[in-house]
Design a protein around this motif. Structure first.
Motif, PDB file in Angstrom:
ATOM      1  N   ARG A  79       0.804  -1.172  -0.007  1.00  0.00           N
ATOM      2  CA  ARG A  79      -0.001   0.098  -0.093  1.00  0.00           C
ATOM      3  C   ARG A  79       0.923   1.393  -0.093  1.00  0.00           C
ATOM      4  O   ARG A  79       1.950   1.355   0.588  1.00  0.00           O
ATOM      5  N   ILE A  80       0.617   2.380  -0.793  1.00  0.00           N
ATOM      6  CA  ILE A  80       1.352   3.378  -0.855  1.00  0.00           C
ATOM      7  C   ILE A  80       1.118   4.496   0.348  1.00  0.00           C
ATOM      8  O   ILE A  80       0.258   5.314   0.297  1.00  0.00           O
ATOM      9  N   GLU A  81       1.841   4.346   1.257  1.00  0.00           N
ATOM     10  CA  GLU A  81       1.622   4.933   2.651  1.00  0.00           C
ATOM     11  C   GLU A  81       3.195   5.377   2.937  1.00  0.00           C
ATOM     12  O   GLU A  81       4.144   4.488   2.699  1.00  0.00           O
ATOM     13  N   VAL A  86       7.863   4.343   0.782  1.00  0.00           N
ATOM     14  CA  VAL A  86       7.993   4.254  -0.691  1.00  0.00           C
ATOM     15  C   VAL A  86       8.590   5.110  -1.365  1.00  0.00           C
ATOM     16  O   VAL A  86       9.228   5.116  -2.492  1.00  0.00           O
ATOM     17  N   HIS A  87       8.719   6.666  -0.877  1.00  0.00           N
ATOM     18  CA  HIS A  87       9.538   7.720  -1.336  1.00  0.00           C
ATOM     19  C   HIS A  87      10.999   7.347  -1.161  1.00  0.00           C
ATOM     20  O   HIS A  87      11.523   7.856  -2.337  1.00  0.00           O
ATOM     21  N   GLY A 105       1.003  -0.767  -6.535  1.00  0.00           N
ATOM     22  CA  GLY A 105       0.392  -0.131  -5.494  1.00  0.00           C
ATOM     23  C   GLY A 105      -0.895   0.802  -5.686  1.00  0.00           C
ATOM     24  O   GLY A 105      -0.963   1.034  -6.983  1.00  0.00           O
ATOM     25  N   TRP A 107      -1.675   4.018  -6.176  1.00  0.00           N
ATOM     26  CA  TRP A 107      -0.976   5.239  -6.319  1.00  0.00           C
ATOM     27  C   TRP A 107      -2.108   6.437  -6.338  1.00  0.00           C
ATOM     28  O   TRP A 107      -1.973   7.514  -5.949  1.00  0.00           O
ATOM     29  N   GLY A 113       0.513   9.300  -2.608  1.00  0.00           N
ATOM     30  CA  GLY A 113       0.505   8.392  -3.924  1.00  0.00           C
ATOM     31  C   GLY A 113       0.677   9.197  -5.296  1.00  0.00           C
ATOM     32  O   GLY A 113       1.389   8.791  -6.162  1.00  0.00           O
ATOM     33  N   LYS A 117       3.557   9.485  -7.885  1.00  0.00           N
ATOM     34  CA  LYS A 117       3.331   8.875  -9.270  1.00  0.00           C
ATOM     35  C   LYS A 117       3.651   9.984 -10.339  1.00  0.00           C
ATOM     36  O   LYS A 117       4.482   9.679 -11.208  1.00  0.00           O
ATOM     37  N   LEU A 128       5.419   1.728 -12.432  1.00  0.00           N
ATOM     38  CA  LEU A 128       4.500   1.883 -11.296  1.00  0.00           C
ATOM     39  C   LEU A 128       3.258   1.333 -11.835  1.00  0.00           C
ATOM     40  O   LEU A 128       2.504   2.111 -12.711  1.00  0.00           O
TER      41      LEU A 128
END
Length: 236
Positions: A79-81, A86-87, A105, A107, A113, A117, A128
């Protein structure tokens, strides 16, 4: 306080990735909701610690859909959290143009997110992908990768990490107590983008050893048979 069933699924086995995908699907439909898993198969499903239900997937037809997977690549599914770093992962790979990253994920479900992206989709070595709900495809993307990048910094024993171990993948995991305990401190760890870059650059020979150790640890520690025996011992 009241609640309602937002979604449900009948699973043929206790496959962690299926539960993760169901929760992700619910959160996409109802981003304001706090989902709770209710099941009838005992306490073990809340832990989702068994990973031996996954197996390597070979399906050459999927190369038509994902042609960038014909060459060696690293993979991440989450999950993009922010807590999944993620960054940090994207920043690291944006500066390693000779390394391909496939990142699956959700996004579009947060400003975090969407901003990532927009910033990193221009990188030709970073792919992505939107959420994928077919376990066959998710497992194919993971089992054919040459490195699994795990950025989770919370949540205890993450199912995605346990399953990557059982797939005998070399794992580069975020450096926190949960991930070190899960992997018995036998994989490679990072905290910042530079750490991750250095690990990718100095992988000669080491990745094969890590893959072997992860496979052995995963099968030893996180089989459903072993977990069932442990729960049975508690009940007696």
């Amino acid at each position: 306080m009241s609640g309602k069933i937002l979604d449900w699924a009948l699973c043929e086995n206790m496959e962690g990735i299926k539960i993760e995908l169901l929760v992700a699907r619910v959160k996409e439909k109802y981003p304001e909701a706090k989902a709770r898993i209710i099941h009838d198969n005992g306490k073990q499903l809340t832990g989702l610690n068994g990973g031996d239900q996954v197996s390597s997937v070979q399906d050459n037809s999927l190369f038509e859909r994902y042609p960038f997977c014909r060459e060696p690549y690293s993979v991440t599914v989450c999950r993009i959290e922010p807590e999944n770093n993620v960054h940090v992962i994207l920043e690291a790979f944006s500066e390693m143009l000779d390394e391909t990253l496939v990142f699956v994920g959700n996004w579009e479900k947060s400003e975090y997110g969407r901003s990532l992206k927009e910033k990193f989709s221009v990188c030709k070595n970073i792919h992505l992908l939107a959420p994928i709900y077919e376990p066959h495809i998710v497992n194919w993307l993971r089992s054919n990768a040459h490195v699994y990048i795990h950025g989770h910094s919370a949540g205890g024993t993450n199912p995605s990490l346990v399953e990557a171990m059982n797939l005998s993948l070399p794992i580069l995991a975020f450096d926190c107590v949960y991930n070190r305990a899960t992997t018995e401190e036998k994989c490679l760890y990072w905290k910042i983008a530079e750490d991750l870059q250095n690990l990718m650059k100095n992988k000669s020979g080491k990745f094969a050893e890590i893959a072997r150790e992860m496979g052995e640890a995963g099968k030893h520690l996180y089989s459903w048979e072993r977990i069932a025996r442990q729960y049975n011992a508690l009940y007696q």
